[in-house]
Design a protein around this motif. Structure first.
Motif: not given
Length: 85
Positions: A18-34
């Motif tokens: 769940l923690l992995t999924l929630l971190i991936l759901l966060h809005k990206g600040r530019g670049g990265g996995l999001s």
């Protein structure tokens, strides 16, 4: 103690996923996995400020829970090892 250890291990697995999924759901600040999952393409209409704050709060609570479970498992494993160390 074995039952408690199994419960904590199951809880650790669930909170980790769940923690992995929630971190991936966060809005990206530019670049990265999001950005790889389409986070960079989203407009301001997709997530409101309240939803982002609630996501932050839930992620923090889940992260703290994950940390407590890790510490609990470590203590159980340390003190039930038979005192070999």
């Amino acid at each position: 103690m074995d039952v408690l250890q199994v419960i904590l291990q199951i809880l650790l697995g669930i909170t980790s996923l769940l923690l992995t999924l929630l971190i991936l759901l966060h809005k990206g600040r530019g670049g990265g996995l999001s950005d790889m999952f389409g986070g960079g393409m989203s407009s301001g209409l997709s997530s409101s400020g309240v939803a982002e704050r609630n996501l932050n709060r839930f992620t923090i609570v889940l992260g703290c829970t994950w940390g407590v479970v890790i510490i609990g498992l470590g203590l159980i494993m340390r003190f039930t090892s038979g005192g070999d160390s």
